[in-house]
Design a protein around this motif. Structure first.
Motif, PDB file in Angstrom:
ATOM      1  N   ALA A  49      30.747  26.641  37.790  1.00 19.31           N
ATOM      2  CA  ALA A  49      30.118  27.837  37.214  1.00 19.31           C
ATOM      3  C   ALA A  49      29.495  28.732  38.275  1.00 19.31           C
ATOM      4  N   ASN A  50      29.018  28.170  39.386  1.00 18.20           N
ATOM      5  CA  ASN A  50      28.394  28.972  40.434  1.00 18.20           C
ATOM      6  C   ASN A  50      29.361  29.995  41.021  1.00 18.20           C
ATOM      7  N   ASN A  51      30.655  29.692  40.997  1.00 20.30           N
ATOM      8  CA  ASN A  51      31.655  30.602  41.547  1.00 20.30           C
ATOM      9  C   ASN A  51      32.005  31.727  40.590  1.00 20.30           C
ATOM     10  N   MET A  52      31.428  31.723  39.399  1.00 23.39           N
ATOM     11  CA  MET A  52      31.649  32.808  38.446  1.00 23.39           C
ATOM     12  C   MET A  52      30.372  33.592  38.202  1.00 23.39           C
ATOM     13  N   ASP A  53      29.463  33.562  39.176  1.00 20.72           N
ATOM     14  CA  ASP A  53      28.213  34.302  39.076  1.00 20.72           C
ATOM     15  C   ASP A  53      28.475  35.766  39.404  1.00 20.72           C
ATOM     16  N   VAL A  54      28.645  36.578  38.385  1.00 20.14           N
ATOM     17  CA  VAL A  54      28.937  37.997  38.584  1.00 20.14           C
ATOM     18  C   VAL A  54      27.781  38.873  38.106  1.00 20.14           C
ATOM     19  N   GLY A  55      26.605  38.275  37.926  1.00 21.63           N
ATOM     20  CA  GLY A  55      25.445  39.043  37.511  1.00 21.63           C
ATOM     21  C   GLY A  55      25.341  39.252  36.020  1.00 21.63           C
ATOM     22  N   VAL A  56      26.107  38.495  35.245  1.00 21.60           N
ATOM     23  CA  VAL A  56      26.065  38.592  33.791  1.00 21.60           C
ATOM     24  C   VAL A  56      25.155  37.499  33.240  1.00 21.60           C
ATOM     25  N   GLN A  57      24.178  37.891  32.442  1.00 22.35           N
ATOM     26  CA  GLN A  57      23.259  36.942  31.823  1.00 22.35           C
ATOM     27  C   GLN A  57      23.242  37.135  30.312  1.00 22.35           C
ATOM     28  N   PRO A  58      23.251  36.032  29.508  1.00 17.54           N
ATOM     29  CA  PRO A  58      23.413  34.661  29.990  1.00 17.54           C
ATOM     30  C   PRO A  58      24.767  34.453  30.659  1.00 17.54           C
ATOM     31  N   ALA A  59      24.841  33.421  31.482  1.00 18.69           N
ATOM     32  CA  ALA A  59      26.045  33.182  32.262  1.00 18.69           C
ATOM     33  C   ALA A  59      27.263  33.043  31.362  1.00 18.69           C
ATOM     34  N   PRO A  60      28.372  33.658  31.723  1.00 21.06           N
ATOM     35  CA  PRO A  60      29.580  33.567  30.891  1.00 21.06           C
ATOM     36  C   PRO A  60      30.180  32.165  30.931  1.00 21.06           C
ATOM     37  N   ASP A  61      30.967  31.856  29.924  1.00 19.86           N
ATOM     38  CA  ASP A  61      31.665  30.565  29.884  1.00 19.86           C
ATOM     39  C   ASP A  61      32.942  30.586  30.710  1.00 19.86           C
ATOM     40  N   GLY A  62      33.416  31.781  31.019  1.00 22.94           N
ATOM     41  CA  GLY A  62      34.643  31.852  31.795  1.00 22.94           C
ATOM     42  C   GLY A  62      35.106  33.275  31.994  1.00 22.94           C
ATOM     43  N   ILE A  63      36.343  33.386  32.450  1.00 28.07           N
ATOM     44  CA  ILE A  63      36.978  34.661  32.767  1.00 28.07           C
ATOM     45  C   ILE A  63      38.257  34.773  31.939  1.00 28.07           C
ATOM     46  N   LEU A  64      38.404  35.871  31.206  1.00 27.90           N
ATOM     47  CA  LEU A  64      39.627  36.132  30.459  1.00 27.90           C
ATOM     48  C   LEU A  64      40.571  36.894  31.385  1.00 27.90           C
ATOM     49  N   GLY A  65      41.601  36.203  31.890  1.00 33.46           N
ATOM     50  CA  GLY A  65      42.408  36.740  32.963  1.00 33.46           C
ATOM     51  C   GLY A  65      43.653  37.496  32.531  1.00 33.46           C
ATOM     52  N   TRP A  66      44.442  37.889  33.528  1.00 33.06           N
ATOM     53  CA  TRP A  66      45.644  38.692  33.333  1.00 33.06           C
ATOM     54  C   TRP A  66      46.694  37.970  32.499  1.00 33.06           C
ATOM     55  N   ASP A  67      46.691  36.639  32.507  1.00 33.08           N
ATOM     56  CA  ASP A  67      47.669  35.901  31.703  1.00 33.08           C
ATOM     57  C   ASP A  67      47.514  36.216  30.222  1.00 33.08           C
ATOM     58  N   PHE A  68      46.307  36.525  29.768  1.00 27.51           N
ATOM     59  CA  PHE A  68      46.078  36.903  28.375  1.00 27.51           C
ATOM     60  C   PHE A  68      46.711  38.262  28.083  1.00 27.51           C
ATOM     61  N   PHE A  69      46.609  39.182  29.022  1.00 24.58           N
ATOM     62  CA  PHE A  69      47.137  40.533  28.846  1.00 24.58           C
ATOM     63  C   PHE A  69      48.661  40.569  28.906  1.00 24.58           C
ATOM     64  N   GLN A  70      49.270  39.539  29.431  1.00 23.56           N
ATOM     65  CA  GLN A  70      50.709  39.525  29.611  1.00 23.56           C
ATOM     66  C   GLN A  70      51.479  39.409  28.296  1.00 23.56           C
ATOM     67  N   HIS A  71      50.822  38.965  27.239  1.00 15.74           N
ATOM     68  CA  HIS A  71      51.554  38.633  26.011  1.00 15.74           C
ATOM     69  C   HIS A  71      51.004  39.282  24.751  1.00 15.74           C
ATOM     70  N   LEU A  72      49.956  40.091  24.897  1.00 15.07           N
ATOM     71  CA  LEU A  72      49.351  40.765  23.753  1.00 15.07           C
ATOM     72  C   LEU A  72      49.076  42.213  24.103  1.00 15.07           C
TER      73      LEU A  72
END
Length: 331
Positions: A129-152
């Motif tokens: 989780a420390n590697n996903m510290d982008v200044g968003v609080q509360p801390a996000p559970d993850g990153i919705l990446g480009w693979d999601f955009f590839q099919h919808l």
């Protein structure tokens, strides 16, 4: 977010996983159903949505077209079945930061949905989780990446704070005001060719990685000379940010205009360009990672300080991007 992972040829499993994600992906939104609209927050320059996963429940995710794969924090993955066969010697995350490089804890399958509607199944990488510290609080559970955009079909409307998700084959729009800038749509990400005009009348032809996980335009340090910045400045920089590989120092240059090939979109004014210092940006080798991966990291990224001025539609069926400025007034 400016991240990529590198694989070496012995790890045949990665190719299998990628093929599975593409082949089965699982565009689960039925063509006959209406698009889904969900709230989208803007937090410190980042876009955040909440989706559901069959096993894990609600997930708070940063929308990041700059991340090739969807990422899940080790904290959020607590109840998931995580395959931990990945090791540091097979992976490296590319992008900004000059501390210890991020490492993978494994991978897991996510069945993303909203209510009773299935959206997509993606193979997510599990990261500390420390590697996903982008200044968003509360801390996000993850990153919705480009693979999601590839099919919808995904529509991002940051002004009205909403994301619309529909079937890929129902994405093309005839709405007034949308431009279709020429882009390079790749499985690793989306490249936007632009011309950048500087205050000294110098122009630069760049291909910028379209990155909703970044809050700014960030350019490769190799361009510092062309931008009028010292290659190896003396003293400490007062400007500090964090990337997937930790903190890094940067300086700023200014453009007077940025114009996509074809003329639209176009921005004018005093436009800040963030330029990390030497050693703060890692990028893949064309020899090991291939042309597309290397090209994505050649020049830099265009982030939400520009993208938030437009309503964006990502069309995977036609491999097109539609952009409409919020300043557009219908005739």
């Amino acid at each position: 977010m400016k991240t990529r992972f590198r694989t070496f040829w012995p790890l045949l499993l990665v190719a299998t996983l990628a093929a599975t994600c593409v082949a089965g992906a699982q565009s689960c939104v039925p063509a006959a159903t209406a698009p889904l609209v969900l709230p989208m927050e803007s937090v410190n320059g980042h876009l955040v949505v909440e989706l559901e996963e069959r096993t894990l429940g609600k997930l708070r995710l940063v929308v990041d077209t700059g991340a090739e794969k969807t990422l899940l924090s080790t904290r959020a993955a607590g109840k998931a079945k995580v395959d931990r066969h990945f090791t540091d010697r097979f992976y490296s995350f590319y992008g900004f930061g000059q501390e210890k490089k991020a490492s993978l804890a494994g991978h897991t399958s996510l069945e993303l949905r909203l209510g009773e509607r299935s959206l997509a199944t993606v193979e997510a990488l599990v990261l500390d989780a420390n590697n996903m510290d982008v200044g968003v609080q509360p801390a996000p559970d993850g990153i919705l990446g480009w693979d999601f955009f590839q099919h919808l079909c995904v529509r991002l409307d940051s002004k009205r704070q909403r994301m619309t998700i529909g079937a890929a084959d129902q994405c093309a729009t005839k709405e007034e005001g949308f431009d279709t800038p020429p882009v390079e749509w790749m499985k690793e990400g989306l490249l936007l060719p632009v011309t950048v005009a500087l205050a000294n009348q110098h122009t630069m032809k760049l291909k910028l990685h379209l990155d909703t996980g970044s809050d700014s335009i960030q350019l490769n340090p190799r361009l510092r000379g062309e931008l009028g910045l010292e290659q190896k400045p003396q003293g400490e920089s007062q400007n500090q940010s964090r990337g997937v590989n930790g903190s890094y120092a940067w300086d700023v240059a200014y453009a007077t205009s940025i114009e996509a090939d074809g003329g639209h979109p176009r921005l004018e004014g005093k436009l800040p360009l963030v330029v990390p210092r030497s050693g703060a940006y890692s990028r893949p080798s064309r020899l090991f990672s291939g042309r597309d991966e290397a090209l994505l990291f050649r020049d830099g990224v265009v982030g939400n300080n520009v993208l938030s001025q437009y309503e964006l539609i990502f069309d995977p069926a036609q491999k097109k991007l539609y952009a409409r400025a919020y300043s557009f007034v219908a005739k």
